[in-house]
Design a protein around this motif. Sequence first.
Motif, PDB file in Angstrom:
ATOM      1  N   ASP A   1       0.849  -1.189   0.000  1.00 59.33           N
ATOM      2  CA  ASP A   1       0.000   0.000   0.000  1.00 59.33           C
ATOM      3  C   ASP A   1       0.889   1.244   0.000  1.00 59.33           C
ATOM      4  O   ASP A   1       1.542   1.554   1.000  1.00 59.33           O
ATOM      5  CB  ASP A   1      -0.907  -0.013   1.236  1.00 59.33           C
ATOM      6  N   LYS A   2       0.922   1.933  -1.125  1.00 60.31           N
ATOM      7  CA  LYS A   2       1.814   3.089  -1.240  1.00 60.31           C
ATOM      8  C   LYS A   2       1.441   4.211  -0.276  1.00 60.31           C
ATOM      9  O   LYS A   2       2.285   5.040   0.082  1.00 60.31           O
ATOM     10  CB  LYS A   2       1.804   3.617  -2.673  1.00 60.31           C
ATOM     11  N   TYR A   3       0.174   4.237   0.146  1.00 60.21           N
ATOM     12  CA  TYR A   3      -0.268   5.303   1.043  1.00 60.21           C
ATOM     13  C   TYR A   3       0.209   5.082   2.480  1.00 60.21           C
ATOM     14  O   TYR A   3       0.142   5.991   3.305  1.00 60.21           O
ATOM     15  CB  TYR A   3      -1.797   5.409   1.020  1.00 60.21           C
ATOM     16  N   ARG A   4       0.682   3.885   2.761  1.00 56.01           N
ATOM     17  CA  ARG A   4       1.154   3.592   4.121  1.00 56.01           C
ATOM     18  C   ARG A   4       2.676   3.658   4.239  1.00 56.01           C
ATOM     19  O   ARG A   4       3.227   3.504   5.321  1.00 56.01           O
ATOM     20  CB  ARG A   4       0.662   2.205   4.547  1.00 56.01           C
ATOM     21  N   ILE A   5       3.345   3.894   3.122  1.00 61.88           N
ATOM     22  CA  ILE A   5       4.807   3.976   3.153  1.00 61.88           C
ATOM     23  C   ILE A   5       5.236   5.281   3.829  1.00 61.88           C
ATOM     24  O   ILE A   5       4.738   6.358   3.502  1.00 61.88           O
ATOM     25  CB  ILE A   5       5.391   3.917   1.727  1.00 61.88           C
ATOM     26  N   ARG A   6       6.156   5.174   4.753  1.00 58.29           N
ATOM     27  CA  ARG A   6       6.657   6.348   5.470  1.00 58.29           C
ATOM     28  C   ARG A   6       7.904   6.872   4.755  1.00 58.29           C
ATOM     29  O   ARG A   6       9.037   6.558   5.122  1.00 58.29           O
ATOM     30  CB  ARG A   6       6.972   5.971   6.912  1.00 58.29           C
ATOM     31  N   PHE A   7       7.680   7.672   3.757  1.00 61.79           N
ATOM     32  CA  PHE A   7       8.781   8.156   2.929  1.00 61.79           C
ATOM     33  C   PHE A   7       9.751   9.034   3.712  1.00 61.79           C
ATOM     34  O   PHE A   7      10.918   9.173   3.326  1.00 61.79           O
ATOM     35  CB  PHE A   7       8.232   8.929   1.728  1.00 61.79           C
ATOM     36  N   GLU A   8       9.262   9.627   4.791  1.00 57.18           N
ATOM     37  CA  GLU A   8      10.144  10.488   5.583  1.00 57.18           C
ATOM     38  C   GLU A   8      11.290   9.693   6.217  1.00 57.18           C
ATOM     39  O   GLU A   8      12.335  10.259   6.559  1.00 57.18           O
ATOM     40  CB  GLU A   8       9.347  11.215   6.673  1.00 57.18           C
ATOM     41  N   TYR A   9      11.114   8.381   6.350  1.00 54.93           N
ATOM     42  CA  TYR A   9      12.171   7.549   6.924  1.00 54.93           C
ATOM     43  C   TYR A   9      13.434   7.571   6.062  1.00 54.93           C
ATOM     44  O   TYR A   9      14.546   7.439   6.577  1.00 54.93           O
ATOM     45  CB  TYR A   9      11.693   6.099   7.068  1.00 54.93           C
ATOM     46  N   ILE A  10      13.251   7.686   4.754  1.00 56.43           N
ATOM     47  CA  ILE A  10      14.412   7.673   3.859  1.00 56.43           C
ATOM     48  C   ILE A  10      14.611   9.035   3.177  1.00 56.43           C
ATOM     49  O   ILE A  10      15.269   9.138   2.144  1.00 56.43           O
ATOM     50  CB  ILE A  10      14.303   6.553   2.802  1.00 56.43           C
ATOM     51  N   ASN A  11      14.022  10.055   3.774  1.00 57.95           N
ATOM     52  CA  ASN A  11      14.274  11.449   3.376  1.00 57.95           C
ATOM     53  C   ASN A  11      13.977  11.733   1.901  1.00 57.95           C
ATOM     54  O   ASN A  11      14.751  12.427   1.228  1.00 57.95           O
ATOM     55  CB  ASN A  11      15.738  11.828   3.668  1.00 57.95           C
ATOM     56  N   LEU A  12      12.872  11.212   1.401  1.00 57.04           N
ATOM     57  CA  LEU A  12      12.522  11.465   0.005  1.00 57.04           C
ATOM     58  C   LEU A  12      11.641  12.703  -0.113  1.00 57.04           C
ATOM     59  O   LEU A  12      10.637  12.822   0.588  1.00 57.04           O
ATOM     60  CB  LEU A  12      11.791  10.264  -0.600  1.00 57.04           C
ATOM     61  N   ASP A  13      12.021  13.608  -1.014  1.00 60.95           N
ATOM     62  CA  ASP A  13      11.171  14.771  -1.264  1.00 60.95           C
ATOM     63  C   ASP A  13      10.050  14.377  -2.226  1.00 60.95           C
ATOM     64  O   ASP A  13       9.939  13.212  -2.629  1.00 60.95           O
ATOM     65  CB  ASP A  13      11.988  15.941  -1.818  1.00 60.95           C
ATOM     66  N   LYS A  14       9.228  15.333  -2.614  1.00 58.54           N
ATOM     67  CA  LYS A  14       8.058  15.040  -3.439  1.00 58.54           C
ATOM     68  C   LYS A  14       8.443  14.409  -4.775  1.00 58.54           C
ATOM     69  O   LYS A  14       7.853  13.409  -5.201  1.00 58.54           O
ATOM     70  CB  LYS A  14       7.262  16.326  -3.679  1.00 58.54           C
ATOM     71  N   ASP A  15       9.443  14.988  -5.440  1.00 59.92           N
ATOM     72  CA  ASP A  15       9.854  14.468  -6.749  1.00 59.92           C
ATOM     73  C   ASP A  15      10.445  13.061  -6.628  1.00 59.92           C
ATOM     74  O   ASP A  15      10.147  12.179  -7.444  1.00 59.92           O
ATOM     75  CB  ASP A  15      10.880  15.405  -7.397  1.00 59.92           C
ATOM     76  N   SER A  16      11.278  12.867  -5.618  1.00 62.81           N
ATOM     77  CA  SER A  16      11.887  11.550  -5.415  1.00 62.81           C
ATOM     78  C   SER A  16      10.833  10.511  -5.059  1.00 62.81           C
ATOM     79  O   SER A  16      10.923   9.348  -5.466  1.00 62.81           O
ATOM     80  CB  SER A  16      12.942  11.622  -4.310  1.00 62.81           C
TER      81      SER A  16
END
Length: 224
Positions: A102-117
């Motif tokens: 589920d892409k909506y549950r991924i915590r992207f902040e854990y790997i410091n990804l900005d919007k484009d990344s």
Amino acid sequence: MEKFILKSGKALARLRSGINDFFEDKIEGNVTNVILFILSFFILFVTSFSLIFGIQSIIEGYVYYLILFIILAVILVWLAIFYESDKHLETDRHNFKVVPIDKYRIRFEYINLDKDSKEQFLRLLKGRYVQQKINFTVGNKSGDSANHRILFVLFDELFDGGIQDLTGERKQDFFLLLMNSFLMNNEPLKENTLKTSFSAWKNDQEKINSRNQRKFIRQMLNKE
């Protein structure tokens, strides 16, 4: 009945073989040639129809035949365009199967990804290549090796069957995918470094640091 089926099967096989040879030798797999061949076949059919029912029937209904011809041409061109687009879509996809997540549950902040990344990372999850490389910065304080290892754990969790058993060409494809998809602290990934880090990472799976990295990634993916 059995003999009839056997003879009919052989006859059909010869017919299909002849048709295949014709398409390979004359049409040569060219889409334009296929379209012209089908349109020519349509014209031949209409001409044969006129020989049976008279030329007058063609003259009286020429508008309908013309409309059918145009519709057939449009359909064939559209199918050719659709077929060509499929080939381009295939070149946009990598050959690794991603586990359902589920892409909506991924915590992207854990790997410091900005919007484009984040958008580029989601392309990878959809089985597609990135349009611009993702700058991976996790683990800077521990050096480049830590960065590579966390990246390995990430894809070990994302790819069906993991990556630990990858060998030969399959492993090479994985390294190529990483090199084409990521930067490591704004620097390109190097194949030799990937090979060395990958081997070391595989051998250290039972160490506490490796377990902590996997726990970190699983939390990031919301698996635990």
